[in-house]
Write an enzyme that holds these catalytic residues in place. Structure first.
Site, PDB file in Angstrom:
ATOM      1  N   CYS A  51     -38.338 -23.263 -79.854  1.00 40.39           N
ATOM      2  CA  CYS A  51     -37.263 -22.549 -79.156  1.00 40.39           C
ATOM      3  C   CYS A  51     -35.965 -23.378 -79.131  1.00 40.39           C
ATOM      4  CB  CYS A  51     -37.741 -22.229 -77.742  1.00 40.39           C
ATOM      5  SG  CYS A  51     -36.464 -21.632 -76.630  1.00 40.39           S
ATOM      6  N   CYS A  68     -34.382 -23.779 -75.683  1.00 44.20           N
ATOM      7  CA  CYS A  68     -35.211 -24.698 -74.881  1.00 44.20           C
ATOM      8  C   CYS A  68     -34.824 -26.146 -75.178  1.00 44.20           C
ATOM      9  CB  CYS A  68     -36.696 -24.499 -75.184  1.00 44.20           C
ATOM     10  SG  CYS A  68     -37.326 -22.857 -74.776  1.00 44.20           S
TER      11      CYS A  68
END
Length: 104
Positions: free
Chosen positions: A30, A33
């Site tokens: 991600c 993230c």
């Protein structure tokens, strides 16, 4: 204080503290993230009364399902084991700090 890892098996115990706890639901793949991770580290080092936990959703699928995590990063604030608020997506540090401070 640095961020700490949590898992499906320890999650409920990890969030049971009376202090404010921020849980970052994330994954290795991600991009957002990865963007927010150093910001969370900075915040963890600045706020002694806040515990920041990271839960990898690929390694721990039970807890994200229980809390209806649909997108990542998902940030959840817990106090005394109860969910008090949720933010989804990567946010600037100032927004995160304001959000956290509103619960301290």
């Amino acid at each position: 204080m640095a961020t700490n890892k949590t898992s499906d098996s320890t999650f409920e115990d990890d969030i049971s503290s009376s202090n404010l706890i921020l849980v970052d639901f994330w994954a290795e793949w991600c991009g957002p993230c990865k963007q927010i991770s150093p910001i969370l580290e900075e915040i963890a080092n600045e706020k002694d009364i806040l515990n920041i936990l990271k839960l990898n959703i690929d390694e721990n699928p039970v807890t994200p399902q229980k809390y209806n995590v649909r997108g990542i990063p998902t940030l959840m604030l817990f106090k005394e084991g109860k969910l008090v608020d949720t933010k989804i997506g990567s946010l600037p540090k100032s927004s995160l700090v304001d959000w956290i401070n509103s619960y301290l």
